[in-house]
Write a protein that holds these residues in place. Structure first.
Motif, mmCIF file in Angstrom:
data_model
loop_
_atom_site.group_PDB
_atom_site.id
_atom_site.type_symbol
_atom_site.label_atom_id
_atom_site.label_comp_id
_atom_site.label_asym_id
_atom_site.label_seq_id
_atom_site.Cartn_x
_atom_site.Cartn_y
_atom_site.Cartn_z
ATOM 1 N N LYS A 177 85.188 50.306 14.130
ATOM 2 C CA LYS A 177 85.353 51.234 13.176
ATOM 3 C C LYS A 177 86.135 52.266 13.613
ATOM 4 C CE LYS A 177 81.751 50.503 11.229
ATOM 5 N NZ LYS A 177 80.391 50.142 9.762
ATOM 6 N N ILE A 178 87.313 53.095 13.710
ATOM 7 C CA ILE A 178 87.613 53.789 14.810
ATOM 8 C C ILE A 178 88.050 54.973 13.932
ATOM 9 C CG2 ILE A 178 89.462 54.489 16.571
ATOM 10 C CD1 ILE A 178 89.865 51.762 16.842
ATOM 11 N N ALA A 179 87.834 56.136 13.913
ATOM 12 C CA ALA A 179 88.763 57.626 13.489
ATOM 13 C C ALA A 179 89.397 58.473 13.809
ATOM 14 C CB ALA A 179 87.921 58.208 12.092
ATOM 15 N N PHE A 180 91.260 58.657 13.751
ATOM 16 C CA PHE A 180 91.226 59.205 15.612
ATOM 17 C C PHE A 180 91.229 60.832 14.573
ATOM 18 C CE2 PHE A 180 92.792 54.884 15.665
ATOM 19 C CZ PHE A 180 93.476 55.108 17.641
ATOM 20 N N TRP A 181 91.045 61.610 15.499
ATOM 21 C CA TRP A 181 91.276 63.045 15.217
ATOM 22 C C TRP A 181 91.339 63.242 16.348
ATOM 23 C CZ3 TRP A 181 85.672 65.691 16.077
ATOM 24 C CH2 TRP A 181 85.112 67.132 14.836
ATOM 25 N N GLU A 182 92.080 64.732 15.984
ATOM 26 C CA GLU A 182 92.680 65.480 17.065
ATOM 27 C C GLU A 182 91.725 66.925 17.230
ATOM 28 O OE1 GLU A 182 93.044 67.708 12.618
ATOM 29 O OE2 GLU A 182 93.057 65.839 13.664
ATOM 30 N N LYS A 227 88.785 42.230 13.488
ATOM 31 C CA LYS A 227 88.179 43.001 12.666
ATOM 32 C C LYS A 227 88.325 44.506 12.535
ATOM 33 C CE LYS A 227 86.829 39.635 8.629
ATOM 34 N NZ LYS A 227 86.099 39.262 7.834
ATOM 35 N N ILE A 228 89.194 45.015 13.017
ATOM 36 C CA ILE A 228 89.337 46.434 12.910
ATOM 37 C C ILE A 228 89.448 47.468 11.762
ATOM 38 C CG2 ILE A 228 90.447 47.627 14.922
ATOM 39 C CD1 ILE A 228 91.090 45.618 16.546
ATOM 40 N N PHE A 229 89.376 48.444 11.683
ATOM 41 C CA PHE A 229 89.404 49.483 10.762
ATOM 42 C C PHE A 229 89.753 50.839 10.661
ATOM 43 C CE2 PHE A 229 88.285 51.464 6.958
ATOM 44 C CZ PHE A 229 88.110 50.943 5.508
ATOM 45 N N VAL A 230 90.834 51.488 10.921
ATOM 46 C CA VAL A 230 91.501 52.642 11.165
ATOM 47 C C VAL A 230 91.230 53.851 9.965
ATOM 48 C CG1 VAL A 230 93.054 53.717 12.343
ATOM 49 C CG2 VAL A 230 92.467 51.121 12.604
ATOM 50 N N LEU A 231 90.838 54.734 10.149
ATOM 51 C CA LEU A 231 90.894 55.654 9.991
ATOM 52 C C LEU A 231 91.876 57.221 10.094
ATOM 53 C CD1 LEU A 231 87.061 56.944 8.444
ATOM 54 C CD2 LEU A 231 89.112 56.182 6.541
ATOM 55 N N LEU A 232 92.700 57.007 9.005
ATOM 56 C CA LEU A 232 93.374 57.721 9.577
ATOM 57 C C LEU A 232 93.882 59.383 8.326
ATOM 58 C CD1 LEU A 232 96.308 55.035 10.780
ATOM 59 C CD2 LEU A 232 95.555 56.699 12.004
ATOM 60 N N GLY A 233 94.110 60.487 8.791
ATOM 61 C CA GLY A 233 93.213 61.893 7.944
ATOM 62 C C GLY A 233 95.281 62.202 7.592
ATOM 63 N N GLU A 238 81.752 63.204 10.717
ATOM 64 C CA GLU A 238 79.980 63.643 10.945
ATOM 65 C C GLU A 238 79.638 62.309 9.508
ATOM 66 O OE1 GLU A 238 78.102 64.485 13.009
ATOM 67 O OE2 GLU A 238 79.830 64.608 13.582
ATOM 68 N N GLN A 239 80.344 62.126 8.693
ATOM 69 C CA GLN A 239 80.035 60.545 7.563
ATOM 70 C C GLN A 239 80.515 59.676 7.980
ATOM 71 O OE1 GLN A 239 81.877 63.415 4.184
ATOM 72 N NE2 GLN A 239 81.433 61.380 3.218
ATOM 73 N N ALA A 240 81.599 59.409 9.018
ATOM 74 C CA ALA A 240 82.290 58.559 9.465
ATOM 75 C C ALA A 240 81.672 57.699 10.196
ATOM 76 C CB ALA A 240 83.763 58.568 9.619
ATOM 77 N N ARG A 241 81.005 58.749 11.738
ATOM 78 C CA ARG A 241 80.123 58.075 12.505
ATOM 79 C C ARG A 241 78.722 58.230 12.259
ATOM 80 N NH1 ARG A 241 81.572 64.085 16.025
ATOM 81 N NH2 ARG A 241 83.373 63.395 17.478
ATOM 82 N N ASP A 242 78.138 58.274 10.793
ATOM 83 C CA ASP A 242 76.661 58.203 10.791
ATOM 84 C C ASP A 242 77.074 57.205 10.621
ATOM 85 O OD1 ASP A 242 75.671 60.939 10.925
ATOM 86 O OD2 ASP A 242 76.128 60.796 9.013
ATOM 87 N N ARG A 243 78.369 56.341 9.814
ATOM 88 C CA ARG A 243 78.134 55.234 8.913
ATOM 89 C C ARG A 243 79.173 54.250 10.034
ATOM 90 N NH1 ARG A 243 78.517 56.082 2.981
ATOM 91 N NH2 ARG A 243 79.411 53.542 3.320
ATOM 92 N N GLY A 244 78.869 54.439 11.332
ATOM 93 C CA GLY A 244 79.333 53.157 12.898
ATOM 94 C C GLY A 244 80.656 53.769 13.421
ATOM 95 N N PHE A 245 81.473 54.757 13.164
ATOM 96 C CA PHE A 245 83.000 55.031 13.180
ATOM 97 C C PHE A 245 82.757 55.377 14.637
ATOM 98 C CE2 PHE A 245 83.789 54.115 9.044
ATOM 99 C CZ PHE A 245 85.008 53.495 9.002
ATOM 100 N N VAL A 246 83.706 55.892 15.937
ATOM 101 C CA VAL A 246 83.975 55.984 16.539
ATOM 102 C C VAL A 246 84.778 57.081 16.447
ATOM 103 C CG1 VAL A 246 82.939 54.364 18.357
ATOM 104 C CG2 VAL A 246 85.426 54.395 17.781
ATOM 105 N N THR A 247 85.356 58.006 17.206
ATOM 106 C CA THR A 247 86.062 58.766 17.272
ATOM 107 C C THR A 247 87.017 58.989 18.406
ATOM 108 O OG1 THR A 247 85.147 60.961 17.976
ATOM 109 C CG2 THR A 247 85.402 60.654 15.643
ATOM 110 N N ALA A 248 87.908 58.987 18.427
ATOM 111 C CA ALA A 248 89.409 58.823 19.416
ATOM 112 C C ALA A 248 90.596 59.746 18.858
ATOM 113 C CB ALA A 248 89.734 57.118 19.473
#
Length: 249
Positions: free
Chosen positions: A167-172, A191-197, A208-218
């Motif tokens: 689970k990945i959240a892309f963040w600037e 299975k890969i789950f991607v969050l894009l803003g 922070e919410q995403a990280r608390d749910r197991g997401f890594v940021t990149a």
């Protein structure tokens, strides 16, 4: 050979019926006739070679000659959760992400999402996105139509990510590249789950919410990308690392 989408699988059924806009296109634009061969996709992983049996107003009868699995599907299931963007950007992203091989596309409202369509407009846009995905399927010769998820809140999106391997959240504001925090390539990633803003990016609270749910940021590099550019870059990178766009050693 021209390709067309069929709603129903053709398992065990040698005769199929094409109706609607595809039937009109076959008859009035392409002027195909009885005996001509066409290709079909069922959106569930199979492709067919068929011969036209009869053409009439609003319907084309075809006979299935051959059925075989499509080999253009990615070995990983990528879900793109895309925060709402302005104007026609969402339409273009559905088309481009379908070409890039994603399995599911979920639109959602982030805190900085500017567009807030009404429920009626959302329903119409959902149907449009499904139509775009099907049309793109014919162009890129994929076997499966990406699932278009219902418009969600940020919390609902996080809930839908639980069954994924990565689970990945892309963040600037992140400095680590996409492959740094991810599992080693020899692990089985399915299975890969991607969050894009949105255009304004995610808020620190959302991250922070995403990280608390197991997401890594990149990060996607040192340059500031447009939201739609970042969305496509993220998909390409993940297909390269875990899918079918990179060389596997």
């Amino acid at each position: 050979m021209r390709y067309f989408f069929i709603e129903q699988p053709a398992v065990g059924d040698p005769q199929l019926l094409i109706t609607g806009s595809d039937a009109r296109h076959i008859r009035t634009v392409l002027r195909l006739k009885s005996g001509d061969k066409i290709g079909l996709f069922d959106g569930q992983g199979f492709e067919y070679q068929a011969r036209i049996v009869a053409v009439s107003a609003g319907r084309v009868e075809v006979s299935v000659l051959q059925r075989f699995p499509v080999t253009a599907e990615s070995p990983v299931q990528i879900t793109i959760a895309q925060a709402f963007l302005k104007e026609k950007k969402m339409d273009r992203l559905v088309r481009q992400h379908t070409e890039l091989g994603i399995s599911k596309w979920i639109p959602f409202f982030a805190k900085r999402s500017v567009p807030r369509p009404s429920k009626k407009n959302l329903s119409a846009r959902m149907e449009r996105w499904k139509k775009i995905a099907k049309e793109t399927l014919k162009q890129c010769k994929r076997g499966c139509v990406p699932q278009i998820g219902e418009t969600a809140t940020f919390e609902e999106v996080l809930n839908q990510s639980q069954a994924c391997d990565i689970k990945i959240a892309f963040w600037e504001n992140e400095s680590e590249p996409v492959n740094a925090p991810l599992p080693e390539s020899e692990l089985q990633i399915e299975k890969i789950f991607v969050l894009l803003g949105p255009e304004g990016g995610f808020t620190a609270e959302e991250i922070e919410q995403a990280r608390d749910r197991g997401f890594v940021t990149a990060t996607l590099g040192p340059r500031i990308l447009r939201a739609e550019t970042a969305s496509l870059a993220a998909c390409v990178l993940l297909q390269y690392l875990y899918g079918d766009m990179g060389k596997k050693w």
